[in-house]
Write a protein that holds these residues in place. Structure first.
Motif, short mmCIF file in Angstrom:
data_model
loop_
_atom_site.label_atom_id
_atom_site.label_comp_id
_atom_site.label_asym_id
_atom_site.label_seq_id
_atom_site.Cartn_x
_atom_site.Cartn_y
_atom_site.Cartn_z
N SER A 316 74.23 -50.01 63.34
CA SER A 316 73.15 -50.51 63.05
C SER A 316 72.34 -49.79 61.96
O SER A 316 71.59 -50.33 61.14
CB SER A 316 72.44 -50.60 64.47
N ALA A 317 72.40 -48.49 62.31
CA ALA A 317 71.68 -47.62 61.27
C ALA A 317 72.15 -47.79 60.01
O ALA A 317 71.43 -47.84 59.03
CB ALA A 317 71.66 -46.01 61.57
N MET A 318 73.59 -47.83 59.63
CA MET A 318 74.13 -47.97 58.30
C MET A 318 73.59 -49.48 57.92
O MET A 318 73.56 -49.66 56.54
CB MET A 318 75.82 -48.10 58.59
N GLY A 319 73.70 -50.33 58.75
CA GLY A 319 73.09 -51.60 58.38
C GLY A 319 71.88 -51.80 57.60
O GLY A 319 71.59 -52.34 56.66
N VAL A 320 70.97 -51.22 58.36
CA VAL A 320 69.35 -51.19 58.00
C VAL A 320 69.42 -50.34 56.51
O VAL A 320 68.70 -50.59 55.73
CB VAL A 320 68.68 -50.55 59.27
N ALA A 321 70.31 -49.37 56.53
CA ALA A 321 70.39 -48.28 55.46
C ALA A 321 70.70 -49.05 54.45
O ALA A 321 70.23 -48.45 53.15
CB ALA A 321 71.11 -47.22 55.75
N VAL A 322 71.84 -49.83 54.11
CA VAL A 322 72.33 -50.48 53.07
C VAL A 322 71.21 -52.14 52.52
O VAL A 322 71.68 -52.52 51.52
CB VAL A 322 73.80 -51.07 53.08
N ILE A 323 70.30 -52.13 53.34
CA ILE A 323 69.73 -53.47 52.82
C ILE A 323 68.95 -53.18 51.41
O ILE A 323 68.97 -54.41 50.67
CB ILE A 323 68.48 -53.99 54.11
N PRO A 324 68.50 -52.17 51.39
CA PRO A 324 67.94 -52.18 49.74
C PRO A 324 68.94 -52.06 48.71
O PRO A 324 68.68 -52.65 47.54
CB PRO A 324 67.48 -50.62 49.80
N TYR A 325 70.21 -52.33 48.96
CA TYR A 325 71.33 -52.52 47.82
C TYR A 325 71.32 -53.79 47.43
O TYR A 325 71.55 -54.14 46.37
CB TYR A 325 72.51 -52.01 48.80
N PHE A 326 70.54 -54.79 48.29
CA PHE A 326 70.53 -56.09 47.72
C PHE A 326 69.15 -56.79 46.99
O PHE A 326 69.23 -57.73 46.79
CB PHE A 326 70.91 -57.22 48.79
N GLY A 327 68.66 -55.74 46.57
CA GLY A 327 67.26 -55.87 45.96
C GLY A 327 65.93 -56.13 46.78
O GLY A 327 66.08 -56.44 48.40
#
Length: 338
Positions: A316-327
């Motif tokens: 869950s933490a990794m998923g939330v952390a990579v959200i900015p990767y998509f703009g």
């Protein structure tokens, strides 16, 4: 949705905290101190292997319909979808439209084609799950003294999943069945969508036809079933081994078969759309049944906490952390769901 999801997370955490208090925080803390860090590290490493295999399996369905996207981009999409499933009360289904949305935006594929690849990817999970669920029910009868209503509920749950899977598969590829379902959905939508009924109907039917066409292409591709199903079985086996490694870290004397049975049962409970990711309910079920299998309650609780930290909170933490990767535009829409 955001406030409801947050409230349910609080309720789930409170339920787990209550169980920890009943068992005794001191005993659980003592068990955690005795955990072998090597086994825990192995379980974490295995989780990343599992994530890599999830990515590979999804790439099989995207490749079947020639969606041009690299695995290194699919991986963060997968993490975001898992985080949405974990953190929202969606019966582990809310993350799939999110995965399709990001895939469509990133690869410029249509939403219908992107969604079809995600549905096919999740559908591949159903084959090993049905097999393992049947084995689990048989094992539960042999190893646990369960009441009649619990066994009935387990059998009914598996039957519903099987029926829903084949119904969804039938509607996905049969044009007439899809048209009937579409007509029913349009009848509901027209009550709320007052204007341009013809335009709405045209868009919905066009989306359905493209979705069905994509599904038929994937099912006709032998690689989807030839590689996808073995990978799915391997994924379930590795997830069970991950749990076994966590218990091994605490020196628990428990068989791999019992761990598999409890894991499948917890997965069934986690599908109930009351708590995000089955939070609280899954943890409680795992602690109770592992204790019932002969593991001390303190070790059961400590192992369950560590296992959920790896498979639930870390993801869950990794998923939330990579959200900015998509703009920023995608990030804003995704954060609204959490």
């Amino acid at each position: 949705m955001k406030h409801k999801g947050s409230l349910l997370i609080v309720i789930g955490v409170a339920a787990l905290a209550a169980m920890i208090l009943i068992i005794g925080p001191g005993e659980i803390e003592e068990a955690l101190r005795k955990a072998d860090p090597i086994y825990v590290a192995m379980a974490v490493a295995l989780e990343f292997i599992i994530l890599a295999l999830f990515t590979i399996r999804w790439s099989i369905t995207t490749g079947a319909v020639s969606i041009d996207v690299e695995k290194r981009h699919l991986f963060p999409m997968l993490l975001v979808g898992m985080a949405i499933n974990n953190l929202t009360p969606s019966a582990r289904g809310g993350g799939e439209p999110v995965r399709a949305y990001i895939l469509g935006r990133y690869s410029r594929a249509s939403m219908e084609s992107a969604f079809a690849t995600v549905i096919a990817d999740r559908g591949l999970d159903t084959f090993p799950f049905i097999f393992l669920a049947i084995i689990t029910i048989i094992g539960m009868v042999l190893y646990f003294d369960l009441s009649q209503w619990i066994l009935t509920a387990l059998v009914a749950s598996v039957a519903i999943i099987v029926a829903a899977f084949f119904l969804a598969l039938y509607v996905s590829i049969d044009r007439d069945a899809g048209e009937r379902i579409t007509g029913w959905i349009l009848g509901i939508l027209k009550r709320f969508y007052r204007k341009n009924h013809e335009r709405l109907e045209m868009r919905v039917r066009s989306a359905l036809h493209e979705f069905q066409s994509t599904m038929r292409i994937m099912l006709a591709d032998r690689r989807v079933l030839l590689y996808g199903i073995p990978v799915s079985f391997l994924l379930w086996i590795l997830e069970i081994i991950r749990v076994y490694l966590v218990f091994a870290a605490f020196g628990a004397d428990i068989s791999l078969l019992v761990i598999a049975e409890v894991f499948i049962l917890a997965t069934l409970i986690g599908m109930i759309p009351l708590l995000p990711g089955g939070l609280g309910a899954v943890d409680g079920i795992m602690i109770v049944f592992y204790s019932y299998a002969g593991v001390s309650p303190s070790v059961s609780a400590a192992a369950t906490v560590v296992e959920r930290l790896i498979s639930f909170w870390l993801i869950s933490a990794m998923g939330v952390a990579v959200i900015p990767y998509f703009g920023s535009s995608v990030s804003e829409k995704l954060m609204d769901k959490l």
